[in-house]
Design a protein around this motif. Sequence first.
Motif, PDB file in Angstrom:
ATOM      1  N   GLN A   2      41.490  41.419  37.434  1.00  0.00           N
ATOM      2  CA  GLN A   2      40.306  40.839  36.815  1.00  0.00           C
ATOM      3  C   GLN A   2      40.454  39.335  36.622  1.00  0.00           C
ATOM      4  O   GLN A   2      41.550  38.814  36.432  1.00  0.00           O
ATOM      5  CB  GLN A   2      40.017  41.521  35.473  1.00  0.00           C
ATOM      6  CG  GLN A   2      41.056  41.269  34.403  1.00  0.00           C
ATOM      7  CD  GLN A   2      40.737  42.002  33.106  1.00  0.00           C
ATOM      8  OE1 GLN A   2      41.242  43.072  32.873  1.00  0.00           O
ATOM      9  NE2 GLN A   2      39.903  41.408  32.280  1.00  0.00           N
ATOM     10  N   ALA A  39      36.853  43.549  32.105  1.00  0.00           N
ATOM     11  CA  ALA A  39      37.286  44.226  33.330  1.00  0.00           C
ATOM     12  C   ALA A  39      36.239  45.229  33.800  1.00  0.00           C
ATOM     13  O   ALA A  39      35.934  45.305  35.000  1.00  0.00           O
ATOM     14  CB  ALA A  39      38.624  44.929  33.082  1.00  0.00           C
ATOM     15  N   GLU A  44      33.097  43.395  35.121  1.00  0.00           N
ATOM     16  CA  GLU A  44      33.370  42.722  36.385  1.00  0.00           C
ATOM     17  C   GLU A  44      33.426  43.710  37.542  1.00  0.00           C
ATOM     18  O   GLU A  44      32.866  43.468  38.612  1.00  0.00           O
ATOM     19  CB  GLU A  44      34.699  41.971  36.275  1.00  0.00           C
ATOM     20  CG  GLU A  44      35.085  41.180  37.507  1.00  0.00           C
ATOM     21  CD  GLU A  44      36.381  40.406  37.295  1.00  0.00           C
ATOM     22  OE1 GLU A  44      37.168  40.324  38.244  1.00  0.00           O
ATOM     23  OE2 GLU A  44      36.594  39.906  36.168  1.00  0.00           O
ATOM     24  N   THR A  45      34.074  44.840  37.335  1.00  0.00           N
ATOM     25  CA  THR A  45      34.251  45.808  38.416  1.00  0.00           C
ATOM     26  C   THR A  45      32.963  46.533  38.756  1.00  0.00           C
ATOM     27  O   THR A  45      32.709  46.848  39.924  1.00  0.00           O
ATOM     28  CB  THR A  45      35.337  46.831  38.028  1.00  0.00           C
ATOM     29  OG1 THR A  45      36.515  46.135  37.621  1.00  0.00           O
ATOM     30  CG2 THR A  45      35.676  47.735  39.201  1.00  0.00           C
TER      31      THR A  45
END
Length: 337
Positions: free
Chosen positions: A84, A92, A95-96
Motif C-alpha cells: 500500500q 489499504a 486503495e485495493t
Amino acid sequence: MEHDGVRASTLEREAFLSMSERTRDISTDEVCILIPTLNEAATIGGVIDGFREQGYSNVVVVDGDSDDETRTIARERGAQVFTQAGNGKGQAVRETLEYVTVPYVLMVDGDGTYDPADAERMLEPLSRGYEHVIGNRFANMDDDAMRALNGFGNRLINRSFRLIHGAEYEDILSGYRAFTTDSFERLSLDSDGFTIETELAVECVKHGIDTTVVPVSYSARPEASETNLHPLRDGGTIVLALYSLAKTNNPLFYFGSLGAASIASGGVVAMYVLWQWIQYQQGHEILAVVSAAAILLGVQLLMFGVLSDMLVTLHREQRRRLEQITRAERERDRDDE
C-alpha cells in the motif's frame, strides 16, 4: 432513531435466514479474498492455503510495508501482493478496492484467527440480496482467543454502537466481512487505521446497506504471531470515532448530547451563583453570564439537532426510494435477458 434499510438481527432470530426468494449462485471466480497484512509472516501462508483449499484462487494480499517475510510468503503461495502507498488498514482496503473487478469481496485478517471454512457461510447471504455480511466472532470463540480486557472493550463498543447508531450488528469490530463491490462504492470511507470496521458499520447504517450477521469461528493467535492492536489506545480511538460519525448519521444524538452537556454545566454554575447569593449575599456577575450563555448554547444545539435529524430522515427516505427504483430496473433488465 430508526434507520431504513438496516436488516441486521440477532442470532436468536437467525439473521442469515432468507431475505429474498430469488437467489443466485456465487462462483469462487466471482470472489476476491482480500487480506490486509502487517508483519504476518507467521500466519499468512496458512491463511492463503486455507482459502485455496476452499476453491478460492483470487487471493489479494495488501501489505502495509511489512519488515518481515509476509510479502515473500504470500507470493510463494500464489497470492497477488500489493504494497500500500499509505499507512493503516483502512487506507489499504480503500486503495485495493479500486483495482478489484469481481462483484464480491471477502475481507479477512491475515493473523490466522478466522476459519477459511466459514467462507461459504459468509458469502451465502449475498446470494439472497444482502450487500454486506459481518462475521460474529462471539458465536464460536475459543476460550483463549480474546483477553478479558479486549472482550469487555468489544462488548462496550458494540453497545455504544447500538445506542448511538440504532442498529444491532453484534460484532462491529469483526475483521471477517463479505460485501458487494457495488455497495462498497456507495460508502464514504475516510478511516486509515483500525477504525475501518467501525466506519464500515456506521456507513452501512447511514446509506441503508442491506446488512446481516452470521456466526463464525474465532481462534487464538498463534504464539509466533504478534498483534498490531493496542487495546486502550485503539479502543479509545474507536469510541471517539463512533461518537464523531454520529454527526452525520444520528445528529439528534450528537448535537443533543452536546446540548444537554452544555445546559447541565450552565445549570451547575447557575446553582452555584444562586447559592452564593442566598448564603452570603455575594454576587458573581461574570459566572452568571457564563451560565446563561452555556444554557442558551445548549438549547440552540438541541434545536439544531432536531432540525438536522429531520433533514437526515428526509434524505434517507429519498435515497431509499431511488434505490428501490434502481433495483426494480435492474430486475427488469435481468428478466429481459
